[in-house]
Design a protein around this motif. Structure first.
Motif, PDB file in Angstrom:
ATOM      1  N   ASP A  24       0.805  -1.228   0.000  1.00 36.50           N
ATOM      2  CA  ASP A  24       0.000   0.000   0.000  1.00 36.50           C
ATOM      3  C   ASP A  24       0.834   1.272   0.000  1.00 36.50           C
ATOM      4  N   LYS A  25       2.036   1.176  -0.549  1.00 40.21           N
ATOM      5  CA  LYS A  25       2.905   2.336  -0.748  1.00 40.21           C
ATOM      6  C   LYS A  25       3.594   2.186  -2.100  1.00 40.21           C
ATOM      7  N   VAL A  26       3.959   3.308  -2.680  1.00 45.48           N
ATOM      8  CA  VAL A  26       4.777   3.296  -3.888  1.00 45.48           C
ATOM      9  C   VAL A  26       6.211   2.998  -3.457  1.00 45.48           C
ATOM     10  N   LEU A  27       6.844   2.060  -4.125  1.00 38.35           N
ATOM     11  CA  LEU A  27       8.251   1.785  -3.877  1.00 38.35           C
ATOM     12  C   LEU A  27       9.050   2.442  -4.986  1.00 38.35           C
ATOM     13  N   VAL A  28       9.985   3.303  -4.604  1.00 34.87           N
ATOM     14  CA  VAL A  28      10.832   4.019  -5.545  1.00 34.87           C
ATOM     15  C   VAL A  28      12.224   3.399  -5.459  1.00 34.87           C
ATOM     16  N   LEU A  29      12.685   2.810  -6.555  1.00 32.23           N
ATOM     17  CA  LEU A  29      14.033   2.232  -6.597  1.00 32.23           C
ATOM     18  C   LEU A  29      14.872   3.034  -7.570  1.00 32.23           C
ATOM     19  N   ARG A  30      15.930   3.665  -7.053  1.00 34.89           N
ATOM     20  CA  ARG A  30      16.865   4.421  -7.895  1.00 34.89           C
ATOM     21  C   ARG A  30      18.041   3.506  -8.244  1.00 34.89           C
ATOM     22  N   PHE A  31      18.194   3.192  -9.524  1.00 36.17           N
ATOM     23  CA  PHE A  31      19.316   2.391  -9.991  1.00 36.17           C
ATOM     24  C   PHE A  31      20.427   3.330 -10.432  1.00 36.17           C
ATOM     25  N   GLY A  32      21.616   3.151  -9.870  1.00 37.03           N
ATOM     26  CA  GLY A  32      22.740   3.996 -10.235  1.00 37.03           C
ATOM     27  C   GLY A  32      23.957   3.691  -9.402  1.00 37.03           C
ATOM     28  N   ARG A  33      24.930   4.611  -9.476  1.00 37.54           N
ATOM     29  CA  ARG A  33      26.175   4.510  -8.709  1.00 37.54           C
ATOM     30  C   ARG A  33      26.257   5.715  -7.776  1.00 37.54           C
ATOM     31  N   SER A  34      26.538   5.466  -6.525  1.00 34.32           N
ATOM     32  CA  SER A  34      26.590   6.559  -5.546  1.00 34.32           C
ATOM     33  C   SER A  34      27.600   7.656  -5.888  1.00 34.32           C
ATOM     34  N   PRO A  35      28.796   7.348  -6.428  1.00 37.00           N
ATOM     35  CA  PRO A  35      29.735   8.437  -6.715  1.00 37.00           C
ATOM     36  C   PRO A  35      29.419   9.236  -7.982  1.00 37.00           C
ATOM     37  N   ASP A  36      28.493   8.764  -8.810  1.00 44.53           N
ATOM     38  CA  ASP A  36      28.151   9.451 -10.049  1.00 44.53           C
ATOM     39  C   ASP A  36      27.483  10.794  -9.732  1.00 44.53           C
ATOM     40  N   LEU A  42      20.260  13.362  -7.873  1.00 47.26           N
ATOM     41  CA  LEU A  42      18.973  12.698  -7.690  1.00 47.26           C
ATOM     42  C   LEU A  42      18.808  12.208  -6.257  1.00 47.26           C
ATOM     43  N   ASP A  43      19.866  11.624  -5.695  1.00 46.19           N
ATOM     44  CA  ASP A  43      19.797  11.131  -4.320  1.00 46.19           C
ATOM     45  C   ASP A  43      19.483  12.251  -3.339  1.00 46.19           C
ATOM     46  N   ASP A  44      20.026  13.438  -3.610  1.00 46.74           N
ATOM     47  CA  ASP A  44      19.750  14.584  -2.748  1.00 46.74           C
ATOM     48  C   ASP A  44      18.259  14.946  -2.804  1.00 46.74           C
ATOM     49  N   VAL A  45      17.683  14.947  -4.009  1.00 42.09           N
ATOM     50  CA  VAL A  45      16.248  15.237  -4.160  1.00 42.09           C
ATOM     51  C   VAL A  45      15.426  14.159  -3.455  1.00 42.09           C
ATOM     52  N   LEU A  46      15.810  12.893  -3.638  1.00 46.26           N
ATOM     53  CA  LEU A  46      15.066  11.791  -3.015  1.00 46.26           C
ATOM     54  C   LEU A  46      15.130  11.878  -1.496  1.00 46.26           C
ATOM     55  N   ALA A  47      16.318  12.133  -0.964  1.00 43.05           N
ATOM     56  CA  ALA A  47      16.478  12.192   0.495  1.00 43.05           C
ATOM     57  C   ALA A  47      15.704  13.367   1.091  1.00 43.05           C
ATOM     58  N   LYS A  48      15.720  14.501   0.403  1.00 41.85           N
ATOM     59  CA  LYS A  48      14.994  15.670   0.905  1.00 41.85           C
ATOM     60  C   LYS A  48      13.481  15.475   0.841  1.00 41.85           C
ATOM     61  N   SER A  49      13.032  14.607  -0.069  1.00 39.69           N
ATOM     62  CA  SER A  49      11.597  14.363  -0.229  1.00 39.69           C
ATOM     63  C   SER A  49      11.098  13.190   0.602  1.00 39.69           C
ATOM     64  N   ALA A  50      11.997  12.371   1.109  1.00 39.88           N
ATOM     65  CA  ALA A  50      11.626  11.106   1.759  1.00 39.88           C
ATOM     66  C   ALA A  50      10.611  11.301   2.880  1.00 39.88           C
TER      67      ALA A  50
END
Length: 152
Positions: A24-36, A42-50
């Motif tokens: 009953d929740k949307v699961l958001v999976l970001r595929f990528g490399r952390s140092p990229d 994108l990770d910054d936007v995701l973390a700020k929106s979490a």
């Protein structure tokens, strides 16, 4: 460094489990490399929106360099990073954003509100039983990319 607040998945079993167990929740999976650099943005936007989307979405990062994850890389045809894939109750959610690929979001969300709007649209569509939803963002805020096809 706010992306450190998000869970990183490196094993197929972890990805299987989070897809299966997010109900009953949307699961958001970001595929990528952390140092990229693009992934960091994108990770910054995701973390700020979490926190703001926590009532109707869960977010996790998937490390594409992990050998165990390659089955998902092939399945979702992750050739451009970052790529974001959405699920609801273990069903892959698609989004028509005017690009050739409806299976994933390729690129970075320009702002936090864009990400929130997309996740909310997916959640509302999923609650109505839809497996594909229309992107709520105007075309100028959707990343443009060229699809590359292998062996053609």
């Amino acid at each position: 460094m706010s992306y450190l607040l998000l869970r990183t998945l490196t094993k197929k079993q972890e990805v299987d489990s989070i897809i299966r167990d997010t109900i009953d929740k949307v699961l958001v999976l970001r595929f990528g490399r952390s140092p990229d650099q693009a992934c960091l943005l994108l990770d910054d936007v995701l973390a700020k929106s979490a926190r703001e989307v926590s009532k109707f979405a869960s977010i996790a990062l998937v490390d594409i360099d992990s050998e165990d994850i390659q089955v998902y890389i092939k399945y979702f045809d992750i050739s451009l990073i970052p790529s974001t894939v959405f699920f609801f109750n273990a069903h892959h959610m698609k989004m028509d954003s005017g690009t050739a690929d409806h299976t994933k979001w390729v690129g970075v969300f320009r702002q936090k509100q864009d990400f929130i709007d997309v996740v909310e649209a997916i959640f509302r569509g999923a609650m109505k039983g839809k497996l594909i939803v229309n992107c709520p963002l105007p075309p100028d805020r959707i990343p443009k990319y060229q699809l590359l096809y292998k062996d053609i």
